[in-house]
Design a protein around this motif. Structure first.
Motif, PDB file in Angstrom:
ATOM      1  N   ALA A 107      14.064  -6.300  -0.844  1.00 25.38           N
ATOM      2  CA  ALA A 107      15.283  -5.577  -1.180  1.00 25.38           C
ATOM      3  C   ALA A 107      15.052  -4.542  -2.278  1.00 25.38           C
ATOM      4  O   ALA A 107      15.624  -3.445  -2.237  1.00 25.38           O
ATOM      5  CB  ALA A 107      16.375  -6.557  -1.601  1.00 25.38           C
ATOM      6  N   HIS A 108      14.201  -4.872  -3.263  1.00 24.18           N
ATOM      7  CA  HIS A 108      14.009  -3.941  -4.375  1.00 24.18           C
ATOM      8  C   HIS A 108      13.358  -2.641  -3.942  1.00 24.18           C
ATOM      9  O   HIS A 108      13.456  -1.617  -4.621  1.00 24.18           O
ATOM     10  CB  HIS A 108      13.151  -4.602  -5.461  1.00 24.18           C
ATOM     11  CG  HIS A 108      11.739  -4.850  -5.055  1.00 24.18           C
ATOM     12  ND1 HIS A 108      11.383  -5.893  -4.226  1.00 24.18           N
ATOM     13  CD2 HIS A 108      10.592  -4.183  -5.341  1.00 24.18           C
ATOM     14  CE1 HIS A 108      10.069  -5.872  -4.037  1.00 24.18           C
ATOM     15  NE2 HIS A 108       9.571  -4.840  -4.690  1.00 24.18           N
ATOM     16  N   LEU A 109      12.689  -2.661  -2.778  1.00 24.48           N
ATOM     17  CA  LEU A 109      12.028  -1.449  -2.309  1.00 24.48           C
ATOM     18  C   LEU A 109      13.019  -0.410  -1.796  1.00 24.48           C
ATOM     19  O   LEU A 109      12.659   0.751  -1.616  1.00 24.48           O
ATOM     20  CB  LEU A 109      11.045  -1.792  -1.179  1.00 24.48           C
ATOM     21  CG  LEU A 109       9.854  -2.671  -1.582  1.00 24.48           C
ATOM     22  CD1 LEU A 109       9.061  -3.060  -0.346  1.00 24.48           C
ATOM     23  CD2 LEU A 109       8.970  -1.964  -2.578  1.00 24.48           C
ATOM     24  N   SER A 110      14.261  -0.839  -1.542  1.00 20.78           N
ATOM     25  CA  SER A 110      15.241   0.107  -1.018  1.00 20.78           C
ATOM     26  C   SER A 110      15.563   1.200  -2.020  1.00 20.78           C
ATOM     27  O   SER A 110      16.162   2.211  -1.677  1.00 20.78           O
ATOM     28  CB  SER A 110      16.526  -0.631  -0.624  1.00 20.78           C
ATOM     29  OG  SER A 110      17.087  -1.288  -1.744  1.00 20.78           O
ATOM     30  N   LEU A 118       0.834  -1.189   0.000  1.00 19.14           N
ATOM     31  CA  LEU A 118       0.000   0.000   0.000  1.00 19.14           C
ATOM     32  C   LEU A 118       0.874   1.247   0.000  1.00 19.14           C
ATOM     33  O   LEU A 118       1.886   1.312   0.698  1.00 19.14           O
ATOM     34  CB  LEU A 118      -0.901   0.021   1.232  1.00 19.14           C
ATOM     35  CG  LEU A 118      -1.939  -1.107   1.381  1.00 19.14           C
ATOM     36  CD1 LEU A 118      -2.781  -0.851   2.625  1.00 19.14           C
ATOM     37  CD2 LEU A 118      -2.823  -1.210   0.155  1.00 19.14           C
ATOM     38  N   SER A 119       0.451   2.232  -0.765  1.00 14.29           N
ATOM     39  CA  SER A 119       1.103   3.533  -0.671  1.00 14.29           C
ATOM     40  C   SER A 119       0.601   4.214   0.593  1.00 14.29           C
ATOM     41  O   SER A 119      -0.362   3.761   1.230  1.00 14.29           O
ATOM     42  CB  SER A 119       0.770   4.384  -1.896  1.00 14.29           C
ATOM     43  OG  SER A 119      -0.626   4.693  -1.908  1.00 14.29           O
ATOM     44  N   LEU A 168      -2.770  -5.123  12.377  1.00 14.05           N
ATOM     45  CA  LEU A 168      -1.998  -5.801  11.333  1.00 14.05           C
ATOM     46  C   LEU A 168      -1.132  -4.808  10.575  1.00 14.05           C
ATOM     47  O   LEU A 168       0.035  -5.079  10.268  1.00 14.05           O
ATOM     48  CB  LEU A 168      -2.937  -6.536  10.369  1.00 14.05           C
ATOM     49  CG  LEU A 168      -3.630  -7.781  10.921  1.00 14.05           C
ATOM     50  CD1 LEU A 168      -4.680  -8.292   9.939  1.00 14.05           C
ATOM     51  CD2 LEU A 168      -2.614  -8.868  11.222  1.00 14.05           C
ATOM     52  N   LEU A 169      -1.680  -3.650  10.269  1.00 12.94           N
ATOM     53  CA  LEU A 169      -0.928  -2.626   9.548  1.00 12.94           C
ATOM     54  C   LEU A 169       0.150  -2.003  10.434  1.00 12.94           C
ATOM     55  O   LEU A 169       1.240  -1.684   9.970  1.00 12.94           O
ATOM     56  CB  LEU A 169      -1.886  -1.538   9.052  1.00 12.94           C
ATOM     57  CG  LEU A 169      -1.270  -0.392   8.242  1.00 12.94           C
ATOM     58  CD1 LEU A 169      -0.635  -0.924   6.964  1.00 12.94           C
ATOM     59  CD2 LEU A 169      -2.318   0.670   7.921  1.00 12.94           C
ATOM     60  N   LEU A 170      -0.146  -1.870  11.721  1.00 14.37           N
ATOM     61  CA  LEU A 170       0.764  -1.177  12.643  1.00 14.37           C
ATOM     62  C   LEU A 170       1.886  -2.060  13.180  1.00 14.37           C
ATOM     63  O   LEU A 170       2.900  -1.552  13.664  1.00 14.37           O
ATOM     64  CB  LEU A 170      -0.031  -0.622  13.833  1.00 14.37           C
ATOM     65  CG  LEU A 170      -0.993   0.536  13.510  1.00 14.37           C
ATOM     66  CD1 LEU A 170      -1.938   0.770  14.680  1.00 14.37           C
ATOM     67  CD2 LEU A 170      -0.219   1.803  13.172  1.00 14.37           C
ATOM     68  N   LEU A 198      -1.078  -6.184   4.179  1.00 13.50           N
ATOM     69  CA  LEU A 198      -0.832  -5.217   5.246  1.00 13.50           C
ATOM     70  C   LEU A 198       0.536  -5.478   5.874  1.00 13.50           C
ATOM     71  O   LEU A 198       1.239  -4.551   6.270  1.00 13.50           O
ATOM     72  CB  LEU A 198      -1.932  -5.299   6.306  1.00 13.50           C
ATOM     73  CG  LEU A 198      -3.359  -5.010   5.820  1.00 13.50           C
ATOM     74  CD1 LEU A 198      -4.354  -5.133   6.972  1.00 13.50           C
ATOM     75  CD2 LEU A 198      -3.447  -3.631   5.183  1.00 13.50           C
ATOM     76  N   ARG A 199       0.913  -6.741   5.967  1.00  9.54           N
ATOM     77  CA  ARG A 199       2.232  -7.119   6.495  1.00  9.54           C
ATOM     78  C   ARG A 199       3.329  -6.638   5.549  1.00  9.54           C
ATOM     79  O   ARG A 199       4.340  -6.085   5.988  1.00  9.54           O
ATOM     80  CB  ARG A 199       2.275  -8.634   6.673  1.00  9.54           C
ATOM     81  CG  ARG A 199       3.602  -9.205   7.156  1.00  9.54           C
ATOM     82  CD  ARG A 199       3.404 -10.688   7.452  1.00  9.54           C
ATOM     83  NE  ARG A 199       4.646 -11.423   7.582  1.00  9.54           N
ATOM     84  CZ  ARG A 199       5.355 -11.511   8.703  1.00  9.54           C
ATOM     85  NH1 ARG A 199       4.952 -10.864   9.772  1.00  9.54           N
ATOM     86  NH2 ARG A 199       6.468 -12.223   8.757  1.00  9.54           N
ATOM     87  N   HIS A 200       3.115  -6.838   4.240  1.00 16.96           N
ATOM     88  CA  HIS A 200       4.086  -6.346   3.259  1.00 16.96           C
ATOM     89  C   HIS A 200       4.198  -4.829   3.331  1.00 16.96           C
ATOM     90  O   HIS A 200       5.291  -4.266   3.196  1.00 16.96           O
ATOM     91  CB  HIS A 200       3.664  -6.766   1.848  1.00 16.96           C
ATOM     92  CG  HIS A 200       3.705  -8.236   1.611  1.00 16.96           C
ATOM     93  ND1 HIS A 200       4.699  -9.039   2.093  1.00 16.96           N
ATOM     94  CD2 HIS A 200       2.859  -9.055   0.926  1.00 16.96           C
ATOM     95  CE1 HIS A 200       4.480 -10.301   1.713  1.00 16.96           C
ATOM     96  NE2 HIS A 200       3.367 -10.329   1.012  1.00 16.96           N
ATOM     97  N   SER A 201       3.070  -4.168   3.538  1.00 17.29           N
ATOM     98  CA  SER A 201       3.073  -2.712   3.587  1.00 17.29           C
ATOM     99  C   SER A 201       3.851  -2.196   4.787  1.00 17.29           C
ATOM    100  O   SER A 201       4.557  -1.185   4.700  1.00 17.29           O
ATOM    101  CB  SER A 201       1.628  -2.188   3.631  1.00 17.29           C
ATOM    102  OG  SER A 201       0.917  -2.601   2.484  1.00 17.29           O
ATOM    103  N   PHE A 202       3.737  -2.891   5.924  1.00 17.26           N
ATOM    104  CA  PHE A 202       4.516  -2.524   7.112  1.00 17.26           C
ATOM    105  C   PHE A 202       6.006  -2.529   6.775  1.00 17.26           C
ATOM    106  O   PHE A 202       6.751  -1.604   7.116  1.00 17.26           O
ATOM    107  CB  PHE A 202       4.215  -3.508   8.249  1.00 17.26           C
ATOM    108  CG  PHE A 202       5.068  -3.330   9.468  1.00 17.26           C
ATOM    109  CD1 PHE A 202       4.674  -2.479  10.492  1.00 17.26           C
ATOM    110  CD2 PHE A 202       6.269  -4.019   9.606  1.00 17.26           C
ATOM    111  CE1 PHE A 202       5.466  -2.313  11.630  1.00 17.26           C
ATOM    112  CE2 PHE A 202       7.064  -3.861  10.731  1.00 17.26           C
ATOM    113  CZ  PHE A 202       6.654  -3.002  11.741  1.00 17.26           C
TER     114      PHE A 202
END
Length: 429
Positions: free
Chosen positions: A407-410, A239-240, A271-273, A373-377
């Protein structure tokens, strides 16, 4: 004494004695032989019993000579091919050299079906894998009983081939095992198919065959080995910041409309937090909430990593802490933070339906999964400068490979930095 390598041709063409027993010894494995017995005839000249060719092996263990019958030659479900008998004979030799008497140690059940193997695995397996979570066993049970047994359950283990496994995967992917099942506890269980379910079912069945081989219920080889499967790309959505805010706004609105309770909304917020897994929050017990140190402490049985990482500690930021503090003030007698609406012994399991039918339409986030939500955290943490090892620790990963997917999100914070530099000079260029 006749010695030849026991192949299909040699066994089939071996001379049949008129009476008694004929025997051909294998030239490669000491003690391995085929014993040949003549058929019998009735008074009318018809065979009452066909010629029998039985594989056996003579071995010595702890100084004592033993005989072990491996099985009858043939292609039927309860028969042995020459190749399979050779593998079993070699296994006997290895066991005997280790001081294990294969005649006592082997517990192979002749004619055991896939259904029988599944039942044994679900009954005995938990004792052999004590670190495996109950929740994972429950998923394994569903995969095996709802998908494997209907498709392969009646087959004898020795007859299952790689083609049968491939066909099973294809059938599950096509939804041929999908159905609506009535259950005692929840009333109904929707069994779905698809590529994801097929992949997980295949992995479960492969582990089940490995267990059966290890325990001596099946001589192997594992028919699931080397099955070619379509490689599915990992589905990950992040999520943005604006989408995450839209989610929070939607939860606020649903609670104000009384279509979502405070506790139901709190599950998704936490979950998001926290970046926790769904069942780690949905099944949260009050004894796992450490208000003094502002953290959750989950025992190994409640985490995916199990005993590999010990207790899982999840730090609570101020917002998450205040949510739990408010729920604690209004708690009931249940041991669970999010108790089931019916009954008094379980926790709520309705999040997927609430998420699909209420939250996503309200937030305008079609296709987003609860697990995202876990990925977004992790995405937000990386954007704020957290290292991959730190994120892995926060998410409770047992090894670094699970964290490397992020890693690609860095590149995102680096790109943002570059943009800010560009904006500084853009009027002059």
């Amino acid at each position: 004494m006749t010695k030849q390598k026991l192949t299909k041709r040699v066994v089939e063409s071996a001379p049949v004695p008129e009476t008694g027993e004929g025997r051909i010894w294998d030239s490669e494995i000491a003690g391995f032989c085929v014993r040949i017995y003549p058929g019998t005839e009735t008074k009318q000249g018809h065979a009452a019993r066909a010629v029998r060719r039985i594989f056996a092996i003579k071995y010595r263990v702890r100084g004592i000579q033993r005989w072990l019958t491996l099985g009858e030659f043939g292609d039927g479900p309860d028969k042995l091919t020459a190749e399979r008998a050779r593998r079993e004979a070699a296994s006997v030799v290895v066991d005997a050299r280790r001081g294990i008497d294969p005649g006592e140690a082997r517990r192979r059940i002749v004619g055991l079906t896939v259904k029988g193997m599944v039942e044994l695995y679900l009954e005995k397996g938990p004792n052999d894998k004590p670190t495996k979570r109950e929740a994972t066993w429950a998923v394994d049970r569903t995969n095996l009983e709802r998908h494997v047994v209907p498709l392969l359950g009646k087959m004898v283990l020795e007859t299952v081939t790689r083609d049968h496994i491939t066909g099973m995967i294809r059938s599950i992917t096509a939804g041929k095992t999908a159905r609506d099942v009535r259950t005692v506890r929840r009333g109904r269980s929707i069994v779905k198919g698809g590529a994801g379910i097929a992949d997980r079912t295949y992995s479960t069945l492969r582990a089940t065959f490995n267990w059966a081989i290890d325990k001596g219920h099946f001589a192997g080889p594992n028919p699931c080995a080397k099955v070619k499967r379509e490689i599915r790309p990992a589905v990950e959505r992040f999520l943005s910041e604006s989408q995450a805010q839209a989610l929070i706004t939607a939860l606020d609105a649903l609670e104000a409309e009384k279509t979502l309770s405070e506790r139901q909304g709190a599950v998704f917020r936490l979950l998001l937090l926290t970046g926790a897994r769904r069942n780690e929050i949905a099944g949260l017990r009050w004894t796992e909430v450490d208000f003094d140190r502002r953290r959750l402490v989950l025992p190994p049985s409640r985490t995916k990593a199990g005993g590999r990482t010990g207790d899982r500690r999840i730090s609570l930021n101020d917002v998450a802490f205040r949510i739990l503090e408010r729920l604690h003030r209004n708690r009931d007698r249940s041991q669970f933070v999010f108790p089931a609406s019916k009954g008094d012994s379980g926790y709520a399991t309705s999040e997927p339906k609430i998420w699909r039918d209420k939250v996503l339409p309200k937030a305008g986030l079609e296709g987003v999964r609860i697990h995202d939500l876990r990925h977004s955290f992790a995405s937000f943490a990386l954007a704020d400068g957290a290292s991959l090892p730190m994120i892995g620790k926060a998410l409770g990963h047992a090894n670094s490979r699970a964290t490397e997917r992020y890693a690609h999100l860095s590149d995102d914070p680096v790109r943002a930095l570059a943009e800010r530099i560009g904006e500084r000079f853009s009027p002059k260029i």
